[in-house]
Design an enzyme around this catalytic site. Structure first.
Site, PDB file in Angstrom:
ATOM      1  N   LYS A  26       0.831  -1.205   0.000  1.00  0.00           N
ATOM      2  CA  LYS A  26       0.000   0.000   0.000  1.00  0.00           C
ATOM      3  C   LYS A  26       0.866   1.256   0.000  1.00  0.00           C
ATOM      4  CE  LYS A  26      -3.740  -0.515   2.475  1.00  0.00           C
ATOM      5  NZ  LYS A  26      -4.356  -0.735   3.793  1.00  0.00           N
ATOM      6  N   ARG A  96      -3.242   3.316   8.524  1.00  0.00           N
ATOM      7  CA  ARG A  96      -3.581   2.115   7.748  1.00  0.00           C
ATOM      8  C   ARG A  96      -2.457   1.101   7.751  1.00  0.00           C
ATOM      9  NH1 ARG A  96      -4.803   4.590   1.882  1.00  0.00           N
ATOM     10  NH2 ARG A  96      -6.104   2.710   1.739  1.00  0.00           N
ATOM     11  N   GLY A 105      -8.153  -6.809   4.481  1.00  0.00           N
ATOM     12  CA  GLY A 105      -9.027  -6.807   5.642  1.00  0.00           C
ATOM     13  C   GLY A 105      -8.511  -7.579   6.851  1.00  0.00           C
ATOM     14  N   MET A 107      -5.745  -6.964   8.669  1.00  0.00           N
ATOM     15  CA  MET A 107      -5.179  -6.129   9.727  1.00  0.00           C
ATOM     16  C   MET A 107      -6.026  -4.875   9.883  1.00  0.00           C
ATOM     17  SD  MET A 107      -1.169  -6.625   9.064  1.00  0.00           S
ATOM     18  CE  MET A 107      -1.352  -6.183   7.363  1.00  0.00           C
ATOM     19  N   ARG A 352      -3.475  -1.606  -6.228  1.00  0.00           N
ATOM     20  CA  ARG A 352      -2.687  -2.822  -6.096  1.00  0.00           C
ATOM     21  C   ARG A 352      -3.035  -3.722  -7.269  1.00  0.00           C
ATOM     22  NH1 ARG A 352      -6.122  -4.583  -0.849  1.00  0.00           N
ATOM     23  NH2 ARG A 352      -8.040  -5.064  -1.900  1.00  0.00           N
ATOM     24  N   HIS A 468     -16.370  -8.634   1.339  1.00  0.00           N
ATOM     25  CA  HIS A 468     -15.376  -9.532   1.922  1.00  0.00           C
ATOM     26  C   HIS A 468     -15.555 -10.967   1.432  1.00  0.00           C
ATOM     27  CE1 HIS A 468     -13.791 -12.219   5.097  1.00  0.00           C
ATOM     28  NE2 HIS A 468     -12.783 -11.369   5.065  1.00  0.00           N
ATOM     29  N   ARG A 574       0.664 -47.796 -11.097  1.00  0.00           N
ATOM     30  CA  ARG A 574       0.788 -48.652  -9.910  1.00  0.00           C
ATOM     31  C   ARG A 574      -0.034 -49.915 -10.126  1.00  0.00           C
ATOM     32  NH1 ARG A 574      -0.110 -43.061  -7.001  1.00  0.00           N
ATOM     33  NH2 ARG A 574      -1.373 -43.025  -8.894  1.00  0.00           N
ATOM     34  N   ARG A 630       5.127 -49.870 -12.875  1.00  0.00           N
ATOM     35  CA  ARG A 630       5.830 -50.346 -11.689  1.00  0.00           C
ATOM     36  C   ARG A 630       5.300 -51.717 -11.306  1.00  0.00           C
ATOM     37  NH1 ARG A 630       5.208 -47.114  -6.264  1.00  0.00           N
ATOM     38  NH2 ARG A 630       3.165 -48.110  -6.311  1.00  0.00           N
ATOM     39  N   SER A 776      13.512 -43.463 -11.407  1.00  0.00           N
ATOM     40  CA  SER A 776      12.412 -42.574 -11.073  1.00  0.00           C
ATOM     41  C   SER A 776      12.465 -42.383  -9.562  1.00  0.00           C
ATOM     42  CB  SER A 776      11.083 -43.181 -11.504  1.00  0.00           C
ATOM     43  OG  SER A 776      10.036 -42.309 -11.130  1.00  0.00           O
ATOM     44  N   CYS A 843       8.318 -39.340  -9.347  1.00  0.00           N
ATOM     45  CA  CYS A 843       6.927 -39.769  -9.415  1.00  0.00           C
ATOM     46  C   CYS A 843       6.212 -39.705  -8.073  1.00  0.00           C
ATOM     47  CB  CYS A 843       6.822 -41.168 -10.014  1.00  0.00           C
ATOM     48  SG  CYS A 843       7.639 -42.415  -9.007  1.00  0.00           S
ATOM     49  N   TYR A 863      11.972 -35.430 -16.472  1.00  0.00           N
ATOM     50  CA  TYR A 863      10.528 -35.215 -16.392  1.00  0.00           C
ATOM     51  C   TYR A 863      10.032 -35.319 -14.958  1.00  0.00           C
ATOM     52  CZ  TYR A 863       9.962 -40.255 -15.806  1.00  0.00           C
ATOM     53  OH  TYR A 863      10.025 -41.533 -15.316  1.00  0.00           O
TER      54      TYR A 863
HETATM   55  P1  ADP Z   1      -7.718  -2.350   3.739  1.00  0.00           P
HETATM   56  O1  ADP Z   1      -6.310  -2.786   3.500  1.00  0.00           O
HETATM   57  O2  ADP Z   1      -8.484  -3.225   4.644  1.00  0.00           O
HETATM   58  O3  ADP Z   1      -8.419  -2.007   2.468  1.00  0.00           O
HETATM   59  P2  ADP Z   1      -7.322   0.463   4.079  1.00  0.00           P
HETATM   60  O4  ADP Z   1      -6.138   0.957   4.808  1.00  0.00           O
HETATM   61  O5  ADP Z   1      -7.218   0.517   2.611  1.00  0.00           O
HETATM   62  O6  ADP Z   1      -7.618  -1.002   4.587  1.00  0.00           O
HETATM   63  O7  ADP Z   1      -8.537   1.312   4.591  1.00  0.00           O
HETATM   64  C1  ADP Z   1      -9.833   0.882   4.846  1.00  0.00           C
HETATM   65  C2  ADP Z   1     -10.835   1.821   4.213  1.00  0.00           C
HETATM   66  O8  ADP Z   1     -10.634   3.165   4.637  1.00  0.00           O
HETATM   67  C3  ADP Z   1     -10.739   1.836   2.699  1.00  0.00           C
HETATM   68  O9  ADP Z   1     -12.010   1.852   2.166  1.00  0.00           O
HETATM   69  C4  ADP Z   1     -10.026   3.109   2.416  1.00  0.00           C
HETATM   70  O10 ADP Z   1     -10.349   3.625   1.168  1.00  0.00           O
HETATM   71  C5  ADP Z   1     -10.484   4.020   3.534  1.00  0.00           C
HETATM   72  N1  ADP Z   1      -9.474   5.022   3.819  1.00  0.00           N
HETATM   73  C6  ADP Z   1      -8.202   4.790   4.200  1.00  0.00           C
HETATM   74  N2  ADP Z   1      -7.509   5.925   4.314  1.00  0.00           N
HETATM   75  C7  ADP Z   1      -8.357   6.926   3.986  1.00  0.00           C
HETATM   76  C8  ADP Z   1      -8.224   8.338   3.900  1.00  0.00           C
HETATM   77  N3  ADP Z   1      -7.049   8.933   4.143  1.00  0.00           N
HETATM   78  N4  ADP Z   1      -9.291   9.052   3.557  1.00  0.00           N
HETATM   79  C9  ADP Z   1     -10.470   8.424   3.300  1.00  0.00           C
HETATM   80  N5  ADP Z   1     -10.674   7.113   3.354  1.00  0.00           N
HETATM   81  C10 ADP Z   1      -9.620   6.358   3.697  1.00  0.00           C
HETATM   82 MG    MG Z   2      -7.710  -0.906   1.147  1.00  0.00          MG
HETATM   83 MG    MG Z   3       7.437 -46.390  -2.980  1.00  0.00          MG
END
Ligand code: ADP
Ligand code: MG
Ligand code: MG
Length: 891
Positions: A26, A96, A105, A107, A352, A468, A574, A630, A776, A843, A863
């Site tokens: 990120k 974040r 999601g 952490m 990402r 999610h 086998r 075999r 083998s 194998c 192989y």
């Molecule tokens: P995750 O990795 O779980 O997506 P994020 O760090 O991306 O967590 O953040 C969770 C949510 O909060 C996301 O929807 C993100 O867009 C929003 N968010 C994070 N930072 C900001 C910010 N500076 N302003 C507005 N929304 C934010």
């Molecule tokens: Mg995010």
């Molecule tokens: Mg054997």
């Protein structure tokens, strides 16, 4: 001096995309986007090295960190034109998480940091919207309370629900400024009650609390589970991104959303995304409200009336189109982005590489080659071989009858049936008993991943394609139908209701993640034909790879599958598996319980026609490709009848009485059968067994060769430890081959070789190769005998060893490259020193494990051979190995 903090924003950045190890994915991409001129709210990233420091010292920071953070914060304030903690123009921050590998999601993140009784007034003045300010404040108390202070979310949710009930409203949007102000007071009171001290109002204290919470969240249970499932090392650590807040909840000209530069389900080259008007951050992924489509085309395809972003915010959409073009041009891969619109101004919050289904991955890779964005080698590199597994997921038999209960979004492809459960824990419980389960939830959360993983299918009643449940299910390859709004779930009663039908816990349903349909009962499924992009990409892979790929197969059905999936021969057939069928096993048992050679030969004569017929089929299906057979290998007691009926049946077939059969069975009992009378030891003690098998092989080969087909049998002797054994048995085989040739007049070319599956065979490989024409490596037994661990009985021990970090991976699933692999390397070296053209293969189960395939390439095998369904995986892994793609091996 180590630099711990990297700033970004205002059109520049100290970091860049290639610094993901240090800044996390990120942070690295926020820096990159900022440098590229995308509108990114300013912020700074605290490196993953600080996380490591934090863990190692039990929660301490490097000395200079505080000063670096202060300085970076000043930079953010400068760009944002607001000050953190300022009562007039308060800067608010998000804190974040963000590791090297994306862990969606898993952490924690805290939004709206910096609010207190003073600054909320400033926010009201700045926005001229007290409702918004108070709503943000209560969100902050709730999130910070939950994530940092450990005050469970539901305490706040309960207060909110009660308040709504009092006011007689159902939606958050129906509450006004007064409501939120009251709720803020109630939240603060609740927090104080639970904590025994006031909720922290000092913004600096809040900031450091947030930073520590993110570092701690690296070690929360769901993150640990996720890392284990995805093979992410525990010592990578997470970075912390501190960033100026932007607000998607500042009225109807504000919004928040996610978008993919191409469709993550189908791979179609079309913009794809979801958004919510007047909402903040996680509202989209959390599935709290049903989101709207990004484009008109997508809105039409999903048959909803909610207008698309393209319609409600055409200017923002136009800007996002440009973002899409630039992102793909720059990253040359499909991107998954988060954006927020604050009062008609677009902000990019994350990008990402987008997760995608395997079909989408193939389509995107092939399309990008056609579009000139990437080359063929890059396309091959892009596909995770293990992910190909998903393609083998069954789909519903179109001719099967089905009773459709209702529909949701087609969130993760594949069809699956199972018993309904309503929570993750029940899913795990029932799955452990061997039942297929379908997990039904209103929505899922990261706590549910254990249960999602063991489920055959997932159904949610709320949330969109980026909820999610949808994201996680696609990653796991579990079929999922999401946001099926017509279903009503009652967790208390453990029932769900749709259109008058009640489905109870334990009832069987079928979900089709490709169409979004949910059906009552089990609907039969079929396996897909592999065509189009798959064939094209695999064709490229075949051109690149140098390692051969064969299959382990003995039945005609397996052999057909193997060919369909592109196997270039059979690496392990086998023969004992050919005897399990009821009509045959009687004669097999008769043979085993025979008192002398005469009786044994009589039983073998009955087995010969079956065995010959099997080989005729195999040779015919494999049409000229090499087939490694075999000779009989397993401990004999696997075939000894356990029941009285079994004994009686064998006795009758052999014409002896039951007591004699029972006595002979008792005689054959072994304490340690895996290390006992098995493999070539059977051939040495009872040469007539191998003789019969050789006869079946050569007679079948002549028969097929007579029909004009090329046949190349490779006769393989198991469990050799000395050249002497091998020579005796090779003589038997050669004698039979000569006799069959004499009788049929057909010359069949063949090889005689051995398994290398015991450490002694490895050490004497140079000597054994004087007689053997191929090796083998039987890495299943080689792993068992190297570790002294029985594969059948020690799964739980391996689990414990993995938990304690003593084994990196299960050595029976992924080759232990430094131990067992070292033996393979020695065997290769010594064998080839004697016989430079020695043919070498593997194998064991490892032949279909991508990391093990890389190892096989490295030590110079010819192989790999694996189960038919893994052949495509091995082909692609072999291509990647040839391209020098790096993988984590089990060492
Ligand atoms: P995750 O990795 O779980 O997506 P994020 O760090 O991306 O967590 O953040 C969770 C949510 O909060 C996301 O929807 C993100 O867009 C929003 N968010 C994070 N930072 C900001 C910010 N500076 N302003 C507005 N929304 C934010
Ligand atoms: Mg995010
Ligand atoms: Mg054997």
């Amino acid at each position: 001096m180590t630099k711990w903090v990297y700033g970004f924003g205002g059109g520049g950045a100290e970091g860049s995309a290639d610094m993901r190890d240090l800044l996390g994915g990120k942070g690295a991409n926020l820096a990159e986007m900022s440098s590229l001129g995308f509108p990114v709210p300013p912020g700074f990233t605290i490196t993953t090295e600080v996380c490591t420091h934090y863990s190692e010292t039990g929660g301490a920071y490097p000395d200079s960190l505080e000063a670096e953070v202060e300085q970076a914060l000043a930079g953010v304030e400068e760009i944002a034109g607001a000050r953190f903690g300022d009562p007039q123009r308060p800067l608010l921050l998000s804190v974040r998480s963000g590791a090297r590998a994306s862990m969606p999601g898993m952490m924690d993140t805290v939004l709206n940091l910096g609010l207190n009784a003073e600054t909320v007034k400033g926010l009201t003045a700045m926005s001229d919207d007290e409702r918004f300010a108070c709503d943000s404040y209560r969100r902050f108390i709730q999130m910070y309370g939950d994530v940092v202070l450990g005050v469970a979310y539901h305490h706040f949710e309960d207060l909110l629900e009660d308040h709504k009930l009092d006011r007689g409203v159902t939606l958050d949007t129906e509450l006004d400024a007064d409501d939120w102000r009251l709720l803020v007071g109630a939240y603060l009171k609740k927090a104080k009650e639970i904590l025994g001290q006031p909720f922290p109002g000092n913004p600096k204290e809040q900031l450091w609390g947030g930073i520590a919470a993110v570092f701690r969240s690296w070690d929360n249970n769901r993150a640990i589970t996720y890392r284990k499932l995805h093979g992410i090392p525990d010592d990578w650590g997470t970075a912390v991104n501190v960033q100026a807040m932007v607000f998607g909840n500042m009225g109807n000209d504000s919004a928040t959303g996610v978008c993919f530069t191409r469709n993550p389900s189908t791979g179609e080259n079309a913009y794809y995304g979801e958004f919510l008007v007047n909402a903040q951050g996680e509202d989209v992924v959390a599935g709290i409200r049903t989101p709207q489509s990004l484009t008109i085309a997508e809105r039409e395809a999903s048959h909803t009336d909610l207008p698309a972003l393209q319609e409600v915010m055409p200017d923002i959409y136009a800007e996002l189109l440009e973002v899409r073009r630039m992102m793909e041009g720059h990253y040359r891969d499909m991107q998954d982005m988060e954006f927020t619109v604050q009062q008609s101004k677009l902000w990019m919050l994350q990008t990402r590489t987008g997760k995608r289904t395997t079909n989408a991955a193939l389509k995107i890779a092939v399309d990008m080659v056609d579009e000139g964005l990437i080359g063929v080698d890059e396309a091959i590199r892009r596909i995770d071989p293990a992910q190909l597994d998903q393609l083998l997921h069954p789909s519903l038999d179109p001719s099967a009858e089905r009773k459709v209960l209702g529909r949701g979004l087609p969130a993760s492809p594949g069809a699956a049936s199972g018993r309904v459960v309503f929570n993750a824990e029940d899913a795990e419980g029932l799955a452990q008993k061997g039942e297929d389960v379908v997990l039904v939830r209103v929505e899922t959360s990261p706590e549910d991943i254990g249960g999602m993983h063991v489920s055959k299918g997932i159904l949610t009643t709320r949330g969109g394609m980026t909820s999610h449940a949808a994201v996680v299910a696609r990653g796991m390859g579990v079929p999922c139908v999401a946001g099926a709004g017509e279903f009503r779930v009652d967790y208390g009663e453990k029932i769900m209701e749709v259109g008058g039908t009640v489905v109870r816990e334990g009832d069987v349903i079928t979900v089709d993640g490709a169409t979004g349909e949910v059906m009552l009962g089990e609907v039969p499924t079929i396996h897909p034909e592999l065509t189009g992009d798959f064939v094209k990409l695999m064709g490229w892979a075949d051109k690149v790879r140098t390692l051969g790929v064969r299959a382990n197969a003995e039945t005609p059905a397996d052999a057909e599958t193997a060919r369909k999936f592109g196997a270039e021969g059979i690496g392990l057939s086998r023969t004992e598996h050919m005897f399990f069928e009821p009509r045959r096993i009687v004669h097999m048992r008769e043979m085993i319980l025979a008192a002398d050679e005469g009786e044994r030969r009589a039983a073998l004569d009955k087995l010969l026609p079956y065995q010959r017929q099997d080989f005729v089929q195999l040779f015919t299906i494999m049409a000229g490709l090499p087939v490694t057979i075999r000779l009989l290998d397993p401990p004999l007691n696997e075939f000894i009848p356990q029941s009285e009926e079994g004994l009686a049946e064998v006795a009758a077939a052999a014409g002896i009485d039951v007591s004699a059969a029972r006595a002979r069975a008792a005689l054959l009992k072994e304490g340690n059968p895996m290390l006992g009378h098995r493999g070539c030891r059977l051939g040495i003690t009872f040469p007539e067994i191998y003789e019969m098998q050789a006869r079946a092989i050569f007679e079948a080969a002549s028969e097929v060769a007579k029909g004009g087909e090329k046949v190349v049998p490779e006769v393989m002797i198991p469990l050799i430890v000395t050249r002497g054994e091998f020579v005796i048995l090779k003589d038997v085989i050669e004698r039979v081959a000569a006799e069959v040739k004499e009788a049929t007049g057909v010359r069949v070319e063949y090889l005689v070789g051995t398994m290398i599956e015991l450490p002694r065979a490895v050490l004497l490989a140079g000597d054994i190769a004087k007689a053997a024409q191929f090796f083998s490596f039987g890495t299943n037994d080689l792993t068992q005998t190297t570790y002294g661990l029985s594969r059948d009985d020690t799964a739980h021990i391996v689990e414990i060893y993995r938990d304690k970090g003593l084994f990196k991976d299960d050595p029976f699933a992924s080759l232990d490259t430094e131990g067992v692999g070292e033996l393979v390397r020695i065997g290769v070296e010594r064998g080839r020193a004697t016989r430079p053209d020695l043919k070498l293969g593997i194998c064991g189960e490892h032949g279909g494990d991508p990391a093990s395939v890389h190892f096989c390439q490295k030590v110079g095998l010819d192989y790999v051979s694996c189960s038919p369904y893994r052949v495509p995986i091995a082909r692609l892994a072999a291509a990647q190995a040839a391209l020098g793609v790096k993988v984590e091996t089990n060492a």
